[in-house]
Scaffold this active site. Sequence first.
Site, short mmCIF file in Angstrom:
data_model
loop_
_atom_site.label_atom_id
_atom_site.label_comp_id
_atom_site.label_asym_id
_atom_site.label_seq_id
_atom_site.Cartn_x
_atom_site.Cartn_y
_atom_site.Cartn_z
N GLU A 1 0.75 -1.11 0.02
CA GLU A 1 -0.06 0.00 0.09
C GLU A 1 0.95 1.13 -0.06
OE1 GLU A 1 -0.70 -2.68 1.99
OE2 GLU A 1 -2.39 -3.49 1.12
N HIS B 1 -11.42 -5.57 8.16
CA HIS B 1 -12.00 -5.58 6.95
C HIS B 1 -13.45 -4.59 7.21
CE1 HIS B 1 -9.44 -8.67 5.86
NE2 HIS B 1 -10.03 -8.75 4.82
#
Lengths: 377, 348
Positions: free
Chosen positions: B84, B153
């Site tokens: 990322e 999540h």
Amino acid sequence: MAAPSRDFTAPTLQLLTPDGELRPTPEAEAYLPLVEALSDETLEQFYRDMLISRRVDVTGANLQRQGQLALWVPSHGQEAAQVGSGRASRPQDHIFPSYREHVVGMIRGLDPVKIMNLLRGVTLGGWDPAENGNFHLYTLVLASQTLHATGYAMGLQFDGDTATGDPDTDAAVLVYFGDGSTSQGDASEALVFASSYRTPQVFFVQNNQWAISVPVSRQSRSPISLRGGGFGMPGIRIDGNDVLVSYAVTRQALEEARAGDGPSFIEAVTYRMGAHTTADDPTKYRTDDEVEYWRQRDPITRYRAWLEARGASAAFFEEAEAEATDVAADVRARLLDATAPPRSAIFEHVYSEPHPLVEAQAAWLEAYENSFEGEGQ
Amino acid sequence: MSVETVPSATATTGTDATADAVRGVQTLSMAKAINAGLREALLADPKVLLMGEDIGPLGGVFRVTEGLHAEFGDKRVLDTPLAESGIVGTAIGLAMRGYRPVVEIQFDGFIFPAFDQITTQLARVHLRSEGTVPMPVVIRVPYGGHIGSIEHHQESPEAYFAHTPGLRVVSPSSPHDAYWMIQEAIASNDPVLFFEPKSRYWPKGPVDQDHPGTPLHASRVVRRGTDATLVGHGAMVATLLQAADIAAGEGRSLEVVDLRSLSPIDYGPIVDSVQRTGRLIVAQEAYGSVSVGSEVAATVAERAFYSLEAPVLRVSAFDTPFPPAALETEYLPSADRVLEAVDRALAY
């Protein structure tokens, strides 16, 4: 069954011995023609660059001691690594520095006063790379610039501004970082992306042996250059105090990059003769013997010996001294003229488009400061 | 609320909803609306790129980029290495080169490896360069709970970014807003964090492709009422509307304001509403402490003090990490928890 080898070595390429003799190591011989192609004028330019860099460096340290700079980041000892690699770049190339590459910036046309203004607390950067030799802004969060460089190189590729076969227009990216920075995750991620996209890019690590007070052995147990191969690109270790090998190896890697052959990784083994910054005391963590060892390998002394042996005149060296003294004095004088920015600079450019919160706070501060006008007189 | 699942790749016929981009009003899910908005942006400007993990042939784990790789190719829709910070860092470099990268972070909880690049670099390059190097980068973040998933999540990390000068932060609550806001975010020359409420990816709604309606950074009254004002963003807007429906059945009239933009926050419609209703409840899926809701509460207290009949109340997730999904309905603010706060506000 034999145990796997834990012995990691890499040859260090060198063209110029510490005594100033042009005597390539075996792996460096192939690079000799790149140096032989240089004119006397260019070879003398390398010397002038290094000397000016060292004088400006002394000026920076003095200005800090005199309270004119908050901090100075010395480059003393790393002149050959920076001048050789910086002079290897072409005008269309893009340079992504960390924060010690003052002489690379000067080679690319950046006024060192702009660097000093950053360290004086007058700006946060404050130059337009497009108008300063494609020398991008200093980046103080270590290794973050390696990713910016890789993204930029991806953009060169997408734009078709590289690998067309014309070395006079094909562009490449040269990114600088240090031995400490190689431990940052961003450095590894940049190497992954660069290798994956085969970017036109050269990673140039100045291994100056120390990350502030921590030795390079804490960052890496093997020559840092070996990381190149692990990521899928050539890794080359050079004597970073040899301006000729620094030039030649970087030149070759940049030409390969611009030809579309992919990225390279160069480790320049050098030494930070001074402190990490003026806030540091290197006598607390390293020995006089070590410093003396590197003083014997000074990049300017060895290069001068070679230039003298091949016939450079005494007048040239005198002129170079005078030029370096003049540049340093000029930098000092112009720095002392620099004034604090207006308070509106707190708010300007935080956003490029209108932002009501920032605008309201700017207006408030202006009104607040103005409310004191006429007081205390 | 039922736990919705990610549709499989074969559950849809792919690009039917987007291939022709017929103008007019269509009924689309938010996922399809964002897809259509991204497609418009890719068509409109060759400098727009999509970058992320699995966003190419797969179309992203939520299929938001479905069909775009096939249409625009490897150089416009980039399946990146799995890193990322690397994605955002290279997006910054591409923006320096003149591109307008649109980054997808796969899940809310995976944005933190990129936190340094976002906060110390992306947010500051324009300032550091004294205005010479703009950063038109959009970071799309599927966020929030109610999808029954595992740790990292279901989170709501928007406050970290709303707290960071130099960033803009927005979150749509409807397919129509999502379609237009993603295009406006891409057109912005400042970096924009675009938080997509993933529990709202699948419900369908009208998308008017001819009329954008509300500007990117404007908040908006989405339901008129007189007794109290409810403010929220993203998925919480649906919960607030549900609460207002229930309250209406009990004879109470609640006004609902969709924040839409978390940085900057458009206080005009909120203050105006509170001046009419006298009561404010701010709701969010994020932790309540030091949150966007805290900021709204403090600012409304400053600007509408004499209109308030009761303290501003916050309804948030608890200040604990997101629990195992089996407990998410008790953890996340529900319409009932909002109404409990309404009761408290009306008791003053």
